[in-house]
Design a protein around this motif. Structure first.
Motif, PDB file in Angstrom:
ATOM      1  N   MET A  73      25.098  83.238  44.098  1.00 33.60           N
ATOM      2  CA  MET A  73      26.440  82.948  44.578  1.00 33.60           C
ATOM      3  C   MET A  73      27.396  84.031  44.082  1.00 33.60           C
ATOM      4  O   MET A  73      27.351  84.441  42.934  1.00 33.60           O
ATOM      5  N   GLU A  74      28.264  84.435  44.936  1.00 39.06           N
ATOM      6  CA  GLU A  74      29.188  85.528  44.652  1.00 39.06           C
ATOM      7  C   GLU A  74      30.378  85.026  43.819  1.00 39.06           C
ATOM      8  O   GLU A  74      30.880  83.935  44.007  1.00 39.06           O
ATOM      9  N   ASP A  75      30.820  85.877  42.861  1.00 39.14           N
ATOM     10  CA  ASP A  75      31.971  85.557  42.016  1.00 39.14           C
ATOM     11  C   ASP A  75      33.241  85.621  42.855  1.00 39.14           C
ATOM     12  O   ASP A  75      33.558  86.650  43.446  1.00 39.14           O
ATOM     13  N   GLN A  76      33.970  84.509  42.915  1.00 35.36           N
ATOM     14  CA  GLN A  76      35.168  84.454  43.758  1.00 35.36           C
ATOM     15  C   GLN A  76      36.455  84.448  42.938  1.00 35.36           C
ATOM     16  O   GLN A  76      37.515  84.113  43.453  1.00 35.36           O
ATOM     17  N   SER A  77      36.369  84.845  41.677  1.00 34.72           N
ATOM     18  CA  SER A  77      37.557  84.849  40.830  1.00 34.72           C
ATOM     19  C   SER A  77      38.481  86.027  41.134  1.00 34.72           C
ATOM     20  O   SER A  77      39.631  86.029  40.726  1.00 34.72           O
ATOM     21  N   GLU A  78      37.990  87.017  41.844  1.00 36.43           N
ATOM     22  CA  GLU A  78      38.774  88.212  42.173  1.00 36.43           C
ATOM     23  C   GLU A  78      38.918  88.385  43.682  1.00 36.43           C
ATOM     24  O   GLU A  78      38.730  89.477  44.205  1.00 36.43           O
ATOM     25  N   ILE A  79      39.244  87.339  44.377  1.00 38.18           N
ATOM     26  CA  ILE A  79      39.401  87.431  45.824  1.00 38.18           C
ATOM     27  C   ILE A  79      40.721  88.134  46.133  1.00 38.18           C
ATOM     28  O   ILE A  79      41.778  87.751  45.647  1.00 38.18           O
TER      29      ILE A  79
ATOM     30  N   LEU B 185      43.843  89.458  48.553  1.00 40.38           N
ATOM     31  CA  LEU B 185      44.592  88.902  49.671  1.00 40.38           C
ATOM     32  C   LEU B 185      44.264  89.661  50.949  1.00 40.38           C
ATOM     33  O   LEU B 185      43.978  90.856  50.920  1.00 40.38           O
ATOM     34  N   THR B 186      44.362  88.939  52.055  1.00 43.22           N
ATOM     35  CA  THR B 186      44.131  89.580  53.349  1.00 43.22           C
ATOM     36  C   THR B 186      45.379  90.366  53.748  1.00 43.22           C
ATOM     37  O   THR B 186      46.463  90.190  53.175  1.00 43.22           O
TER      38      THR B 186
ATOM     39  N   MET C  94      49.373  89.594  52.782  1.00 48.23           N
ATOM     40  CA  MET C  94      50.266  90.595  52.191  1.00 48.23           C
ATOM     41  C   MET C  94      51.462  90.859  53.107  1.00 48.23           C
ATOM     42  O   MET C  94      52.572  91.090  52.625  1.00 48.23           O
ATOM     43  N   ALA C  95      51.231  90.813  54.409  1.00 45.85           N
ATOM     44  CA  ALA C  95      52.339  91.020  55.352  1.00 45.85           C
ATOM     45  C   ALA C  95      53.397  89.933  55.207  1.00 45.85           C
ATOM     46  O   ALA C  95      54.599  90.212  55.284  1.00 45.85           O
ATOM     47  N   VAL C  96      52.969  88.708  54.979  1.00 49.74           N
ATOM     48  CA  VAL C  96      53.922  87.607  54.793  1.00 49.74           C
ATOM     49  C   VAL C  96      54.736  87.832  53.515  1.00 49.74           C
ATOM     50  O   VAL C  96      55.963  87.657  53.509  1.00 49.74           O
TER      51      VAL C  96
ATOM     52  N   GLU D 194      48.790  93.362  41.968  1.00 50.77           N
ATOM     53  CA  GLU D 194      47.830  93.617  43.042  1.00 50.77           C
ATOM     54  C   GLU D 194      47.667  95.106  43.344  1.00 50.77           C
ATOM     55  O   GLU D 194      46.975  95.481  44.279  1.00 50.77           O
ATOM     56  N   ASP D 195      48.340  95.952  42.556  1.00 49.73           N
ATOM     57  CA  ASP D 195      48.345  97.401  42.817  1.00 49.73           C
ATOM     58  C   ASP D 195      48.767  97.694  44.253  1.00 49.73           C
ATOM     59  O   ASP D 195      48.187  98.530  44.948  1.00 49.73           O
ATOM     60  N   PHE D 196      49.797  96.988  44.674  1.00 54.02           N
ATOM     61  CA  PHE D 196      50.324  97.126  46.026  1.00 54.02           C
ATOM     62  C   PHE D 196      51.717  97.732  45.921  1.00 54.02           C
ATOM     63  O   PHE D 196      52.487  97.364  45.031  1.00 54.02           O
ATOM     64  N   PRO D 197      52.072  98.672  46.773  1.00 51.16           N
ATOM     65  CA  PRO D 197      53.405  99.286  46.668  1.00 51.16           C
ATOM     66  C   PRO D 197      54.514  98.266  46.901  1.00 51.16           C
ATOM     67  O   PRO D 197      54.406  97.407  47.765  1.00 51.16           O
TER      68      PRO D 197
END
Length: 92
Positions: A1-7, A9-10, A14-16, A68-71
């Motif tokens: 099973m994949e670790d989902q703690s670092e999902i 954002l789509t 982010m646009a919202v 999120e390292d997002f501008p």
């Protein structure tokens, strides 16, 4: 099973958040102008409340974008307002 703690954002999510940031910076500009021109104490109280909510949202979103390292979007500023502009609406 994949670790989902670092999902991440789509793009739509982010646009919202980006749109909300732009909206809140707009609220600061418009409502600061309204507050400057308003004379009704009840109206001023409501404007002050909306300003405090917008400022809180902006601070939260700036922190979120950094995490999120997002501008951080370049929103509206006081340069987008003409302080000498006449009152746009009556207090009523």
């Amino acid at each position: 099973m994949e670790d989902q703690s670092e999902i991440r954002l789509t793009a739509a999510e982010m646009a919202v958040l980006w749109s909300q940031y732009i909206n809140d910076t707009s609220v600061l500009c418009v409502n600061n102008h309204f507050l400057e021109k308003s004379t009704d104490s009840e109206v001023r109280t409501i404007i002050e409340f909306t300003l405090s909510v917008a400022k809180s949202n902006i601070e939260f979103l700036q922190g979120f974008f950094k995490n999120e390292d997002f501008p951080i979007p370049f929103g509206f500023t006081e340069k987008d307002v003409l302080p000498e502009a006449p009152k746009l609406f009556s207090d009523t």
